[in-house]
Structures are given as C-alpha cells and as structure tokens.
Design a protein around this motif. Structure first.
Motif, mmCIF file in Angstrom:
data_model
loop_
_atom_site.group_PDB
_atom_site.id
_atom_site.type_symbol
_atom_site.label_atom_id
_atom_site.label_comp_id
_atom_site.label_asym_id
_atom_site.label_seq_id
_atom_site.Cartn_x
_atom_site.Cartn_y
_atom_site.Cartn_z
ATOM 1 N N GLU A 150 31.083 39.166 33.662
ATOM 2 C CA GLU A 150 31.080 39.554 35.076
ATOM 3 C C GLU A 150 32.289 38.987 35.799
ATOM 4 O OE1 GLU A 150 27.375 38.293 36.659
ATOM 5 O OE2 GLU A 150 26.173 39.672 35.419
ATOM 6 N N ARG A 151 32.586 37.717 35.543
ATOM 7 C CA ARG A 151 33.745 37.109 36.205
ATOM 8 C C ARG A 151 35.048 37.764 35.761
ATOM 9 N NH1 ARG A 151 34.351 32.307 34.375
ATOM 10 N NH2 ARG A 151 32.372 31.595 33.500
ATOM 11 N N ALA A 152 35.158 38.068 34.465
ATOM 12 C CA ALA A 152 36.366 38.714 33.961
ATOM 13 C C ALA A 152 36.544 40.093 34.562
ATOM 14 C CB ALA A 152 36.307 38.803 32.439
ATOM 15 N N VAL A 153 35.443 40.831 34.709
ATOM 16 C CA VAL A 153 35.519 42.160 35.325
ATOM 17 C C VAL A 153 35.976 42.046 36.772
ATOM 18 C CG1 VAL A 153 34.145 44.122 36.126
ATOM 19 C CG2 VAL A 153 33.889 43.301 33.781
ATOM 20 N N ARG A 154 35.465 41.058 37.495
ATOM 21 C CA ARG A 154 35.876 40.894 38.898
ATOM 22 C C ARG A 154 37.380 40.622 38.989
ATOM 23 N NH1 ARG A 154 30.892 38.080 39.533
ATOM 24 N NH2 ARG A 154 31.937 36.050 39.352
ATOM 25 N N TRP A 155 37.875 39.758 38.102
ATOM 26 C CA TRP A 155 39.319 39.454 38.149
ATOM 27 C C TRP A 155 40.140 40.680 37.769
ATOM 28 C CZ3 TRP A 155 43.335 39.119 34.491
ATOM 29 C CH2 TRP A 155 44.514 38.530 34.959
ATOM 30 N N LEU A 156 39.782 41.349 36.699
ATOM 31 C CA LEU A 156 40.543 42.512 36.256
ATOM 32 C C LEU A 156 40.479 43.667 37.247
ATOM 33 C CD1 LEU A 156 39.524 42.573 32.482
ATOM 34 C CD2 LEU A 156 41.851 42.267 33.349
ATOM 35 N N SER A 157 39.375 43.792 37.974
ATOM 36 C CA SER A 157 39.183 44.948 38.855
ATOM 37 C C SER A 157 40.223 45.043 39.948
ATOM 38 C CB SER A 157 37.776 44.915 39.467
ATOM 39 O OG SER A 157 36.794 45.107 38.478
ATOM 40 N N ASP A 158 40.787 43.930 40.344
ATOM 41 C CA ASP A 158 41.835 43.988 41.370
ATOM 42 C C ASP A 158 43.047 44.785 40.890
ATOM 43 O OD1 ASP A 158 40.377 42.531 43.195
ATOM 44 O OD2 ASP A 158 41.318 40.610 42.716
ATOM 45 N N ALA A 159 43.226 44.872 39.574
ATOM 46 C CA ALA A 159 44.358 45.642 39.033
ATOM 47 C C ALA A 159 44.192 47.132 39.276
ATOM 48 C CB ALA A 159 44.505 45.372 37.536
ATOM 49 N N LEU A 160 42.976 47.587 39.488
ATOM 50 C CA LEU A 160 42.720 49.019 39.629
ATOM 51 C C LEU A 160 43.282 49.581 40.925
ATOM 52 C CD1 LEU A 160 39.033 49.094 38.338
ATOM 53 C CD2 LEU A 160 41.146 49.491 37.033
ATOM 54 N N GLY A 178 41.323 51.673 31.398
ATOM 55 C CA GLY A 178 40.810 52.144 30.122
ATOM 56 C C GLY A 178 39.785 51.199 29.528
ATOM 57 N N PHE A 179 40.056 49.899 29.640
ATOM 58 C CA PHE A 179 39.094 48.929 29.121
ATOM 59 C C PHE A 179 37.825 48.894 29.963
ATOM 60 C CE2 PHE A 179 37.466 44.519 29.519
ATOM 61 C CZ PHE A 179 36.818 44.459 28.290
ATOM 62 N N LEU A 180 37.968 48.816 31.288
ATOM 63 C CA LEU A 180 36.796 48.686 32.142
ATOM 64 C C LEU A 180 35.918 49.932 32.087
ATOM 65 C CD1 LEU A 180 38.261 46.854 35.269
ATOM 66 C CD2 LEU A 180 36.950 45.897 33.362
ATOM 67 N N ALA A 181 36.531 51.103 31.953
ATOM 68 C CA ALA A 181 35.730 52.322 31.833
ATOM 69 C C ALA A 181 34.958 52.337 30.515
ATOM 70 C CB ALA A 181 36.628 53.550 31.927
ATOM 71 N N GLU A 182 35.525 51.758 29.481
ATOM 72 C CA GLU A 182 34.901 51.776 28.160
ATOM 73 C C GLU A 182 33.751 50.786 28.034
ATOM 74 O OE1 GLU A 182 37.278 51.986 24.256
ATOM 75 O OE2 GLU A 182 36.586 49.900 24.336
ATOM 76 N N THR A 183 33.767 49.720 28.819
ATOM 77 C CA THR A 183 32.749 48.672 28.658
ATOM 78 C C THR A 183 31.380 49.118 29.115
ATOM 79 O OG1 THR A 183 33.250 47.725 30.849
ATOM 80 C CG2 THR A 183 34.441 46.836 28.931
ATOM 81 N N GLY A 184 31.308 50.262 29.787
ATOM 82 C CA GLY A 184 30.010 50.749 30.222
ATOM 83 C C GLY A 184 29.577 50.195 31.559
ATOM 84 N N GLU A 185 30.512 49.540 32.266
ATOM 85 C CA GLU A 185 30.161 49.033 33.591
ATOM 86 C C GLU A 185 29.793 50.210 34.499
ATOM 87 O OE1 GLU A 185 29.972 45.863 34.436
ATOM 88 O OE2 GLU A 185 30.563 45.224 32.436
#
Length: 624
Positions: A150-160, A178-185
């Motif tokens: 969850e924390r990693a997704v929050r940090w990476l999401s700012d890149a979007l 591409g990674f965040l869409a694939e993780t099933g979030e």
C-alpha cells in the motif's frame, strides 16, 4: 586486457569466436556489479550513496534513490532471467529498501524517499523501480506484506500525474502505470494508471519520424535514447501486457530501427560515441536484446550476441569498472566530459538496461548460436539515414564506424550533438575547446568560431549527405561524400563578405589512428593541434585547414579530403579522389550580390569507386 575485479568463467571461443563470452559471463558481471554496490546502502537499504563522482543537481537524497532504483533494475533482470532463482538474496535487500524508503516519503527520516513531483528526478527512478517490480512480481511484490504494498503504491502513484519533461520522460508515467494497472489495484489508482499509459504513448507518437527513428522530443534530437528509452519502454510494456496490437505497432518499429542500429557498433565492440548520457555505456545493447526477446529483429541470433557481448566486454576491458567493482562516471574510466548536469554518482547504473538479454532463456538461439560478425566487420559500407540526417561510414579493415552528422541537434548538450562527425574510436574535444573544436567548419570572429544555428537537412543519397546552418549571420551549406575510409568535405559560404576567415577541423585522434585533412579548393594553409583531451585520450591530435572568402562565387567554396583510419599504412589521402568544380557563370552573379540560387557543380570521382555529380544551391543539394 581485463581491467575489472570480477571473476569470470573461461572463454568459449567455439561458441563465441569474436568475444569468447557466453550467458555465464553476463550473469557473472551482473552478480559482480550487484555485490560491489551493497556496502554503500544505508541501514534499511533504501538509498545507495555511491562514491566516485560529483553529486547531481537533484541533491544527495535523490542520488541515493537513483542508486537504489538503477541497481534494483539490474537485480530484476538477473533474477527474473533465472526464473526467480536468487541464491545471493538480491531481491531480499531490495524488498527491505522498498519498505524503508516508503515509510514516510519526503519526510525527515534518514532513508525516506523524496516525493515524485513535476519534472523531478524521482520520476525517472520510479520508472526503474516499477519495471523491476513488474519483472519480479511473483518473487517479490506478491510476497510483501499488504501494508508495504500500500505504501509503495501511494509513492508510485504520484508518477501517474506528475508532469514530465517533453522528451523520453513522457514514458516514465507509462512504465509506472503499466505496473500499477497489472497489480490489480482497484478504483482510482487503476484508472489513473491506464490514463497515464494512454497519455504518455499519445505524446510520443508525433515524435516517431519514420524508418524506425524517434526524435527525443519535438526537436531534432537523435541519439541512443532511441534505443534505451523511446523503443525500450513501449515495447517492454506491450510485451509484458500481452497486447498483440501494441507489440505489432511498437515492435515492428523496433525491428526497422535495428537494421540501422546494428551499424553503430565498431569492430572492437565500441558503440558510436555521440549524444548525451554516454556514461550509461553498454545500455546501448538493450534494444538489441529487446528485438530478440520479442521476435522483432532483422538480426541473426549470433549477430545480436556478438554486438552485445562485444560492447560489454569493450567497456570492462577498458576500465569502466574500477577496482572496487563500481561503474565510474565516464566512458572508459572516469571522464567528466561526457556528463550532464543531471549526472550523479549512481547515474552510470542505467547500464543495467544492458542486461535485458538475461530475460531470454538459456536455450534461446541468441545464447546458443555461434557468434557472427557485426556489420562493421563484414565489408566497407556507406549508409545514408535521412530521418536522423546521418551518413554512416564503416571500414572492415580497422572496424571503425564514422557518423557524419547533418541532422541531429541539441545545442544544450554541445559538443555531443553539434559536431559534424562522431566515431567509435574518437570523442569530441570539450565544450570549452573553442577554436580547437574537432569536426567543425565555420567563419571565425575575433579568433573564435561564430555562433551557429540548428542544422537544416538538405538531402541525402547514395554515399553523400548535406545540410545548412547559419554561423555569425552567414549561411553555410555543407556536404560530405564518403567512400572506404575517405571523405570529401564541401562547404559553401553563401552570403559572407570577402575576406572572412574560415576554419575546418578534422577528427580528434589518439595513438594508433590517422586523422588527416588535405586541401583541394579554397584553403590556403594547414596545420594541426595536439595535446587535446577526449573520452579516449589526453593527447588527441586535430588537423586544421584555414582560408578566406574572396570576391567571386568560387572563392566562397571550400573543399577538402579527410580521413580517419586505424590502418597502419594507408595510401596517400590525395590519391583517393579527384574533384572538379564548376562555379556559377559570371552573368549569374557579381561580387556585390551573388545569386544564392546559382548552382555550384562539383564532380567527385573516387579512384577505386563511383563518380558523383553534385548541384549545390543555398537551399538544396542534388546528386546526379
């Protein structure tokens, strides 16, 4: 000859007659690089503070994140390529770093990762982290505690949603998406990821200029970013997503590109020395592997491995890795002349992209086929590439590849774009070299080169290429013809005042190379400069020709023969071509107002090759 501390397997000259290297050598180098950086990680392994170079302009925290992200990418290729086998525990330390770096991003803790903001360096590193996580998902991401994910997704999401610079940076949100869409979030994160993918791919589409070439942004920026960014990210994303339509679109472009790209490697394994970020070194091999990985390549498997292994061995044999096993900021060894303001101690580790080939299984033909010679080793060739505005010239006897640049331009990174010639055995003299700048022609103002404008391509054809630019308010038309190792360099000053001094310089060559200029028309003196520094030598020699414009149209024309060769006893340069000049008739121009559209006609007859007829005006060059 090896200058690195790594323990490598024995050479296999039956399988790899050119380099001796196999997949086992690539694995050993990857392991050696990863072991070498481990002592420089912080306690939680979120930052890698590497020595050996000045900090970048982004600050030490960002540089430490760069060290984590780029070496994590190397670990991902290594472990994913081994089917998840990880006997050295590489993924364990990067999982720990992901946990430590995302606890309070942007906070005051000793290992907190900086936030991803508009046009910030963390956006670049987020792409490497996301790609590494996607490659190793079954063995790292899927085994992390939910709270860490969850924390990693929050940090990476700012890149979007972060704004990117108008260049290859547009692909970093694509890679994170591409990674965040694939993780099933579910929910907003997934929707934002898909939007980032579509937006980034749409933005680079106008930069595809055809024939396999992208510009790195809206201007005429052509260099290795074509391979290790503009092709790499869209093709990898399409391949990982299992999207056949996208793979056909981007993969087919890659296949066309590789036909040209393979010609950029010399017989000694060296990639062509042109463009910025050259400290990434063997990252130049990434598109070669990518073509084999996706089945989008015109190259035989043995050629792919020969070029890639040749480049990796070229750098390791010449000191790119120091005694501690660390990549330096430079080319062979440390050399600040190839750095940009964004270069930091960990920047060279984008060389990790070279290990894309480890994703190919050990039984793939690219690993099992016998090495075959690359294009520069087979036969002499002169190849015009009209899209980037390049003329490639290679000679099999010495394996040297030369690039005559009449189209790629980015004045911010002079001298890596703005010289008229680059090669696999020479580098440009530094930006502050002044009149000692190599491979340049122009008028002199108070003893210095006149400032010049961007290059305007004027045409290319069989064995020749042409362009124009303005220098000090004067238009200069330039043409290069090439055959074997020889060149004819033609420069026409369109609107210069009589008595304007001009200067031509040749290749900045070190020991074992011959760099020559021979005056044919217009030049009145020759000489040379020595003791100049490049990425290849601290004692380069540059030949020089000088002259002055006159009253008549023919007195504004300057022609020379030139040559760069590694052959021991080449024939006299003056014997390699004959040149005949017909200038505009007296009735078409006068001394005060020469007609810029009156054609100058030049015939070049190579002693052991074809005859070329050129018609040159201020706006066009035509060959008969």
């Amino acid at each position: 000859m090896a200058k690195h501390p790594f323990t490598l397997p024995d050479e296999d000259r039956a399988l790899s007659p050119h380099t001796g290297w196999t997949r086992a050598h690539w694995e050993a180098v990857a392991d050696g690089l990863l072991h070498a950086v481990a002592p420089y990680a912080t306690g939680g392994r979120a930052l890698y503070h590497l020595p050996g170079g000045p900090p970048s302009g982004s600050g030490p925290r960002s540089d430490g994140l760069e060290g984590y992200a780029r070496t994590f990418l190397l670990a991902a290729f290594r472990v994913a390529g081994a089917g998840g086998a990880d006997p050295h525990g590489f993924l364990e330390r990067y999982a720990a770093g992901l946990d430590a770096g995302t606890r309070t991003p942007g906070g005051a803790g000793p290992e907190d990762w900086p936030l991803i903001t508009d046009r910030s360096q963390p956006l670049v590193e987020a792409a490497s982290i996301a790609l590494a996580l996607r490659l190793t998902r079954p063995w790292l991401w899927d085994r992390l505690p939910g709270e860490v994910r969850e924390r990693a997704v929050r940090w990476l999401s700012d890149a979007l949603t972060a704004q990117a610079w108008e260049c290859n940076w547009e692909l970093f949100p694509v890679t994170v998406g591409g990674f965040l869409a694939e993780t099933g979030e579910a929910g907003e994160t997934r929707a934002a990821a898909e939007a980032a993918i579509a937006r980034g791919l749409d933005r680079i589409e106008p930069w595809y200029r055809g024939a396999g070439w992208y510009s790195d942004g809206p201007a005429r920026h052509f260099d290795y970013y074509n391979g290790w960014a503009m092709h790499l990210y869209p093709v990898l994303h399409a391949w990982q997503s299992g999207d056949p339509a996208a793979l056909e679109r981007y993969g087919d472009r890659l296949a066309v590109h590789l036909a040209d790209y393979a010609r950029l490697f010399g017989g000694d394994g060296a990639p062509l020395h042109q463009g910025r970020s050259l400290t990434y070194r063997m990252a130049t091999t990434a598109p070669l592997w990518l073509g084999a990985l996706t089945g989008r390549t015109p190259l035989a498997p043995g050629v792919t491995r020969r070029l890639a292994s040749g480049a990796l061995r070229y750098f390791l044999d010449r000191g790119a890795v120091g005694p501690e096993g660390l990549l330096s900021l430079g080319w062979h060894g440390p050399y600040r002349g190839v750095l940009q303001r964004y270069s930091g101690p960990a920047s060279p580790y984008w060389a990790s992209k070279a290990f894309t080939g480890l994703l190919l299984p050990a039984e793939h033909p690219v690993w099992t086929a016998t090495e075959e010679p690359g294009p520069a080793e087979r036969a002499d060739a002169v190849t015009a590439l009209p899209v980037p505005g390049w003329l490639l010239q290679s000679t099999a006897s010495d394996g040297v590849v030369r690039l005559h640049n009449h189209g790629s331009e980015d004045a911010r990174y002079d001298p890596h774009y703005t010289r008229s010639g680059y090669s696999t055995v020479t580098g440009p003299t530094p930006v502050d070299a002044g009149p000692a700048a190599d491979n340049h022609f122009g008028p002199l103002l108070d003893g210095s080169w006149a400032a010049r404008s961007a290059i305007e391509p004027l045409g290319a054809g069989d064995g020749w290429i042409a362009s124009a630019h303005d220098a000090g308010g004067q238009r200069v038309v330039s043409v290069v013809l090439a055959h074997g190792a020889a060149e004819v360099r033609i420069h026409l000053m369109i609107d210069s005042a009589p008595g304007t001094p001009v200067r031509l310089t040749g290749w900045a060559a070190g020991e074992g190379l011959h760099s020559e200029l021979h005056p044919v028309h217009g030049y009145t003196a020759d000489g040379s400069l020595s003791g100049l520094s490049t990425a290849f030598t601290t004692d380069a020699r540059v030949p020089v020709l000088t002259g002055r414009t006159g009253e008549a149209p023919g007195d504004r024309l300057f022609i020379s023969l030139a040559r760069l060769t590694g052959d021991n006893a080449p024939p006299p340069l003056s014997s390699l071509a004959g040149v005949r000049v017909t200038t505009p008739a007296a009735g078409t121009a006068d001394a005060a107002a020469p007609d810029p559209e009156a054609a100058t006609r030049i015939t070049v007859e190579w002693t052991d090759g074809p005859r070329r007829h050129l018609r040159i005006t201020s706006r066009a060059v035509r060959a008969d």
